[in-house]
Design an enzyme around this catalytic site. Structure first.
Site, PDB file in Angstrom:
ATOM      1  N   ASP A  78      33.896  57.888  49.124  1.00 16.90           N
ATOM      2  CA  ASP A  78      35.026  57.152  49.797  1.00 16.90           C
ATOM      3  C   ASP A  78      35.719  58.257  50.767  1.00 16.90           C
ATOM      4  OD1 ASP A  78      37.345  54.708  48.796  1.00 16.90           O
ATOM      5  OD2 ASP A  78      37.820  56.100  50.178  1.00 16.90           O
ATOM      6  N   LEU A  87      38.299  58.004  51.902  1.00 12.42           N
ATOM      7  CA  LEU A  87      39.800  57.802  51.882  1.00 12.42           C
ATOM      8  C   LEU A  87      40.909  57.824  53.290  1.00 12.42           C
ATOM      9  CD1 LEU A  87      40.366  61.149  49.552  1.00 12.42           C
ATOM     10  CD2 LEU A  87      40.425  58.909  48.808  1.00 12.42           C
ATOM     11  N   ALA A 140      33.082  49.619  50.131  1.00 10.46           N
ATOM     12  CA  ALA A 140      33.631  50.490  51.304  1.00 10.46           C
ATOM     13  C   ALA A 140      33.756  49.256  52.617  1.00 10.46           C
ATOM     14  CB  ALA A 140      33.045  51.506  51.472  1.00 10.46           C
ATOM     15  N   THR A 194      32.804  38.495  51.198  1.00 15.38           N
ATOM     16  CA  THR A 194      33.884  37.537  51.164  1.00 15.38           C
ATOM     17  C   THR A 194      33.707  36.312  51.493  1.00 15.38           C
ATOM     18  OG1 THR A 194      35.931  37.265  52.282  1.00 15.38           O
ATOM     19  CG2 THR A 194      34.553  38.571  53.473  1.00 15.38           C
ATOM     20  N   ASP A 195      34.635  35.367  50.970  1.00 19.28           N
ATOM     21  CA  ASP A 195      34.382  34.167  51.408  1.00 19.28           C
ATOM     22  C   ASP A 195      34.934  33.687  52.825  1.00 19.28           C
ATOM     23  OD1 ASP A 195      37.352  34.432  51.057  1.00 19.28           O
ATOM     24  OD2 ASP A 195      37.644  32.642  49.753  1.00 19.28           O
ATOM     25  N   GLU A 196      35.366  34.636  53.442  1.00 21.55           N
ATOM     26  CA  GLU A 196      35.865  34.523  54.628  1.00 21.55           C
ATOM     27  C   GLU A 196      34.875  34.319  55.758  1.00 21.55           C
ATOM     28  OE1 GLU A 196      39.096  36.806  56.026  1.00 21.55           O
ATOM     29  OE2 GLU A 196      39.773  36.998  53.899  1.00 21.55           O
ATOM     30  N   TYR A 206      37.158  40.698  61.307  1.00 17.93           N
ATOM     31  CA  TYR A 206      36.893  41.198  60.096  1.00 17.93           C
ATOM     32  C   TYR A 206      35.729  40.430  59.650  1.00 17.93           C
ATOM     33  CZ  TYR A 206      37.316  41.194  54.893  1.00 17.93           C
ATOM     34  OH  TYR A 206      36.792  41.106  53.532  1.00 17.93           O
ATOM     35  N   ALA A 251      33.735  38.404  60.875  1.00 15.52           N
ATOM     36  CA  ALA A 251      32.381  38.461  61.703  1.00 15.52           C
ATOM     37  C   ALA A 251      31.840  39.896  61.265  1.00 15.52           C
ATOM     38  CB  ALA A 251      32.734  38.231  63.243  1.00 15.52           C
ATOM     39  N   LYS A 311      31.807  41.158  58.360  1.00 17.23           N
ATOM     40  CA  LYS A 311      31.360  41.190  56.938  1.00 17.23           C
ATOM     41  C   LYS A 311      30.140  40.226  56.999  1.00 17.23           C
ATOM     42  CE  LYS A 311      32.769  42.623  53.622  1.00 17.23           C
ATOM     43  NZ  LYS A 311      32.632  43.802  52.969  1.00 17.23           N
ATOM     44  N   ASN A 353      41.726  38.548  46.247  1.00 16.38           N
ATOM     45  CA  ASN A 353      41.927  39.206  44.847  1.00 16.38           C
ATOM     46  C   ASN A 353      43.438  39.459  44.669  1.00 16.38           C
ATOM     47  OD1 ASN A 353      38.877  41.128  43.538  1.00 16.38           O
ATOM     48  ND2 ASN A 353      38.953  39.340  45.015  1.00 16.38           N
ATOM     49  N   ASN A 397      50.667  29.690  51.011  1.00 18.46           N
ATOM     50  CA  ASN A 397      51.241  31.127  51.099  1.00 18.46           C
ATOM     51  C   ASN A 397      52.796  31.019  50.550  1.00 18.46           C
ATOM     52  OD1 ASN A 397      48.810  32.300  51.959  1.00 18.46           O
ATOM     53  ND2 ASN A 397      49.440  32.230  53.897  1.00 18.46           N
ATOM     54  N   ASP A 456      52.444  33.273  63.996  1.00 17.91           N
ATOM     55  CA  ASP A 456      51.240  32.921  63.144  1.00 17.91           C
ATOM     56  C   ASP A 456      50.094  34.282  63.529  1.00 17.91           C
ATOM     57  OD1 ASP A 456      49.837  31.828  61.333  1.00 17.91           O
ATOM     58  OD2 ASP A 456      49.600  30.026  62.250  1.00 17.91           O
TER      59      ASP A 456
HETATM   60  P1  NAD Z   1      40.562  48.525  50.500  1.00 20.45           P
HETATM   61  O1  NAD Z   1      40.878  48.151  51.857  1.00 20.45           O
HETATM   62  O2  NAD Z   1      41.549  48.251  49.563  1.00 20.45           O
HETATM   63  O3  NAD Z   1      39.610  49.440  50.162  1.00 20.45           O
HETATM   64  C1  NAD Z   1      38.586  49.931  51.089  1.00 20.45           C
HETATM   65  C2  NAD Z   1      38.091  51.209  50.491  1.00 20.45           C
HETATM   66  O4  NAD Z   1      37.039  51.807  51.271  1.00 20.45           O
HETATM   67  C3  NAD Z   1      39.262  52.430  50.881  1.00 20.45           C
HETATM   68  O5  NAD Z   1      39.275  53.040  49.551  1.00 20.45           O
HETATM   69  C4  NAD Z   1      38.864  53.072  51.887  1.00 20.45           C
HETATM   70  O6  NAD Z   1      38.910  54.627  51.991  1.00 20.45           O
HETATM   71  C5  NAD Z   1      37.195  53.034  51.765  1.00 20.45           C
HETATM   72  N1  NAD Z   1      36.423  53.059  53.187  1.00 20.45           N
HETATM   73  C6  NAD Z   1      36.958  52.368  54.217  1.00 20.45           C
HETATM   74  N2  NAD Z   1      36.105  52.884  55.541  1.00 20.45           N
HETATM   75  C7  NAD Z   1      35.136  53.629  54.774  1.00 20.45           C
HETATM   76  C8  NAD Z   1      34.093  54.289  55.260  1.00 20.45           C
HETATM   77  N3  NAD Z   1      33.627  54.429  56.500  1.00 20.45           N
HETATM   78  N4  NAD Z   1      33.272  55.208  54.443  1.00 20.45           N
HETATM   79  C9  NAD Z   1      33.607  55.425  53.124  1.00 20.45           C
HETATM   80  N5  NAD Z   1      34.815  54.795  52.682  1.00 20.45           N
HETATM   81  C10 NAD Z   1      35.496  53.769  53.376  1.00 20.45           C
HETATM   82  O7  NAD Z   1      39.452  46.905  50.139  1.00 20.45           O
HETATM   83  P2  NAD Z   1      39.378  46.206  48.911  1.00 20.45           P
HETATM   84  O8  NAD Z   1      40.525  44.891  49.036  1.00 20.45           O
HETATM   85  O9  NAD Z   1      39.280  47.058  47.653  1.00 20.45           O
HETATM   86  O10 NAD Z   1      38.117  45.193  49.462  1.00 20.45           O
HETATM   87  C11 NAD Z   1      36.777  46.009  48.845  1.00 20.45           C
HETATM   88  C12 NAD Z   1      35.714  45.171  49.320  1.00 20.45           C
HETATM   89  O11 NAD Z   1      35.637  43.699  48.677  1.00 20.45           O
HETATM   90  C13 NAD Z   1      35.746  44.969  50.951  1.00 20.45           C
HETATM   91  O12 NAD Z   1      34.285  45.163  51.158  1.00 20.45           O
HETATM   92  C14 NAD Z   1      36.333  43.527  51.038  1.00 20.45           C
HETATM   93  O13 NAD Z   1      35.577  43.121  52.475  1.00 20.45           O
HETATM   94  C15 NAD Z   1      35.811  43.047  50.016  1.00 20.45           C
HETATM   95  N6  NAD Z   1      36.715  41.705  49.567  1.00 20.45           N
HETATM   96  C16 NAD Z   1      37.920  42.028  49.518  1.00 20.45           C
HETATM   97  C17 NAD Z   1      38.542  40.863  48.996  1.00 20.45           C
HETATM   98  C18 NAD Z   1      40.299  40.959  48.757  1.00 20.45           C
HETATM   99  O14 NAD Z   1      40.999  39.952  48.285  1.00 20.45           O
HETATM  100  N7  NAD Z   1      40.755  41.998  48.670  1.00 20.45           N
HETATM  101  C19 NAD Z   1      38.162  39.603  48.950  1.00 20.45           C
HETATM  102  C20 NAD Z   1      36.928  39.376  49.130  1.00 20.45           C
HETATM  103  C21 NAD Z   1      36.145  40.458  49.579  1.00 20.45           C
HETATM  104  P1  TYD Z   2      46.091  38.612  53.205  1.00 19.10           P
HETATM  105  O1  TYD Z   2      46.519  39.073  52.119  1.00 19.10           O
HETATM  106  O2  TYD Z   2      46.212  39.458  54.470  1.00 19.10           O
HETATM  107  O3  TYD Z   2      44.482  38.231  53.023  1.00 19.10           O
HETATM  108  P2  TYD Z   2      43.549  37.388  54.227  1.00 19.10           P
HETATM  109  O4  TYD Z   2      44.002  37.377  55.449  1.00 19.10           O
HETATM  110  O5  TYD Z   2      42.227  38.242  53.988  1.00 19.10           O
HETATM  111  O6  TYD Z   2      43.516  35.885  53.345  1.00 19.10           O
HETATM  112  O7  TYD Z   2      46.713  37.143  53.736  1.00 19.10           O
HETATM  113  C1  TYD Z   2      46.714  36.248  53.013  1.00 19.10           C
HETATM  114  C2  TYD Z   2      47.639  35.143  53.534  1.00 19.10           C
HETATM  115  O8  TYD Z   2      48.869  35.281  53.513  1.00 19.10           O
HETATM  116  C3  TYD Z   2      46.989  34.719  55.001  1.00 19.10           C
HETATM  117  O9  TYD Z   2      46.989  33.361  55.120  1.00 19.10           O
HETATM  118  C4  TYD Z   2      48.016  35.313  55.956  1.00 19.10           C
HETATM  119  C5  TYD Z   2      49.246  35.248  55.046  1.00 19.10           C
HETATM  120  N1  TYD Z   2      50.310  36.413  55.321  1.00 19.10           N
HETATM  121  C6  TYD Z   2      51.558  36.089  55.561  1.00 19.10           C
HETATM  122  O10 TYD Z   2      51.945  34.816  55.639  1.00 19.10           O
HETATM  123  N2  TYD Z   2      52.440  37.182  55.729  1.00 19.10           N
HETATM  124  C7  TYD Z   2      51.850  38.483  55.643  1.00 19.10           C
HETATM  125  O11 TYD Z   2      52.851  39.274  55.841  1.00 19.10           O
HETATM  126  C8  TYD Z   2      50.623  38.963  55.138  1.00 19.10           C
HETATM  127  C9  TYD Z   2      50.073  40.309  55.258  1.00 19.10           C
HETATM  128  C10 TYD Z   2      49.961  37.610  55.164  1.00 19.10           C
END
Ligand code: NAD
Ligand code: TYD
Length: 378
Positions: free
Chosen positions: A34, A36, A83, A140-142, A165, A167, A169, A195, A264, A314
């Site tokens: 990581d 960090l 990561a 991701t589903d995105e 983002y 694109a 992924k 999540n 939301n 928005d």
């Molecule tokens: P996060 O942003 O909380 O964590 C990302 C981690 O990656 C951090 O610890 C950061 O330090 C590390 N990192 C970033 N760039 C790096 C690099 N170049 N080299 C090494 N480490 C690096 O993200 P998250 O929410 O835990 O998401 C984890 C994965 O799951 C991502 O790939 C994200 O696309 C995917 N994902 C997240 C969600 C969600 O709801 N959070 C949903 C679907 C998929």
């Molecule tokens: P987010 O947690 O950034 O996840 P993602 O964009 O990957 O789905 O946002 C979740 C939803 O909440 C998204 O529709 C954008 C909205 N949102 C707000 O309305 N206000 C906020 O301050 C943030 C961060 C997100």
């Protein structure tokens, strides 16, 4: 003993996965790589860093030397790539970093794994691999784009990313799939919905709303608040990844979703209600309030209400709705989400009330600057 390379293991989902795996498997060896960034915090892995089964390496997944030497130093069998730059709003401000980490970083990991895992060639010239190895790309589903009022994303839904983002992924998924087709690399791709849970960095909706309520700040809702996300408790996601890693068919994509769609604005209202209830039932949690009116003699929590909500500008290109159809992973691997949203959100809010020191630490860096640039000083 199996050796896992978990990239991004100091971030939200990665750290939950590290904790889940160490708890589940007694004989396991984990190397966390990581860099960090602002989103990764060693404090998140405080307990695990004392565990002999875990080795932490600070480094960038884009760095060829770092990644190659990890494969030389350790007999890595599984790579789980968490990561990434993960925040859509930040990708709108700085797309290039997302392309570097999410696309080039993934390819760099794939290339090192391929080199380390190749044992020879088959009669057609395809590489052959060490037994039991796998590369799992956490996606991701995105990548599927945005839904209207009805319908679900299946694994066959065409890829149609719309933010920098998503694109990036999507490009990463395609390069992972290309390594499978071209080099027969043993891979899986998982595509998960939003999540929530402990250790979620407070730039994403749920932890940001919790943090702002505790600070008695306004609650920014983008647009009209009707955008829909399909929320999944993070441990349910970790269980699914563990299953796909060990039982998923090589080369396949698996969607992971909670069947828990919410607008939301509903999420914000639920958090307001949950915080207020937990504070009323557990007066000791009031220490988590930053501007607690009890100091001015007013012990009422009446101020925790919808008047804190502010509708703000928005997000550009804001996807309207995400919703996953998890039939494939349920039918093939027997996975189903176990945590109901009503329970998961209480667990999550409770965790934040009890872990304010973690929030303070992860937001002590450039968070303030980010927040002011994004939302103003409110
Ligand atoms: P996060 O942003 O909380 O964590 C990302 C981690 O990656 C951090 O610890 C950061 O330090 C590390 N990192 C970033 N760039 C790096 C690099 N170049 N080299 C090494 N480490 C690096 O993200 P998250 O929410 O835990 O998401 C984890 C994965 O799951 C991502 O790939 C994200 O696309 C995917 N994902 C997240 C969600 C969600 O709801 N959070 C949903 C679907 C998929
Ligand atoms: P987010 O947690 O950034 O996840 P993602 O964009 O990957 O789905 O946002 C979740 C939803 O909440 C998204 O529709 C954008 C909205 N949102 C707000 O309305 N206000 C906020 O301050 C943030 C961060 C997100």
């Amino acid at each position: 003993m199996k050796l896992y390379l978990i990239t991004g293991g100091a971030g939200f989902i990665g750290s939950n996965f590290v904790k889940y795996m160490l708890e589940k498997y007694e004989t396991i060896q984990i190397v966390v790589l990581d860099d960090l960034t602002y989103a990764g915090n060693l404090n998140t892995l405080k307990a695990e860093l004392n565990d002999q089964r875990l080795t932490f390496v600070k480094g960038n997944i884009c760095d060829q030397q770092t990644v190659n030497s990890l494969f030389q130093d350790y007999l890595i069998e599984y790579v789980v790539n968490f990561a990434a730059e993960s925040h859509v709003d930040r990708s709108i401000e700085n797309p290039q970093l997302f392309l570097q980490t999410n696309i080039l970083g993934t390819q760099n990991l794939l290339e090192s794994a391929k080199k380390a895992w190749t044992t020879g060639k088959d009669e057609k010239g395809y590489p052959t691999y060490r037994k039991g190895v796998k590369f799992l790309q956490v996606s991701t589903d995105e990548v599927y784009g945005s839904l209207g009022e009805s319908g679900y994303f299946t694994e066959k839904t065409p890829l149609d990313p719309r933010s920098p983002y998503s694109a990036s992924k999507t490009a990463a998924d395609l390069i992972v799939a290309a390594y499978h087709e071209t080099y027969k690399m043993p891979v899986n791709i998982t595509r998960c919905s939003n999540n929530y849970g402990p250790y979620h960095f407070p730039e994403k909706l749920i932890p940001l709303i919790i943090k702002n309520i505790l600070e008695r700040k306004s609650l920014p809702v983008y647009g009209n608040g009707t955008n829909v996300r399909d929320w999944l408790y993070v441990t349910d996601h970790c269980k699914a990844i563990d299953l796909v890693l060990h039982q998923g068919k090589t080369g396949e994509v698996y969607n992971i979703g909670g069947h828990n769609e919410k607008q939301n604005i509903e999420i914000v209202r639920i958090i307001l209600k949950t915080i207020r209830q937990l504070l009323e039932e557990n007066p000791e949690y009031r220490t988590a309030l930053k501007n607690d009116p009890k100091n001015s003699g007013n012990k009422s929590l009446d101020w925790i209400n919808e008047s804190l909500i502010t509708y703000v500008k928005d997000r550009l290109g804001h996807d309207q709705r995400y919703a996953i159809d998890p039939t494939k992973i349920t039918d093939e691997l027997g996975w189903a989400p176990e945590t109901k949203f009503e329970d998961g959100i209480v667990k999550t809010v409770r965790w934040y009330l009890e872990n304010q020191d973690w929030v303070q630490k992860v937001t002590s860096g450039d968070y303030q600057k980010y927040y002011e640039e994004m939302y103003g000083k409110k």
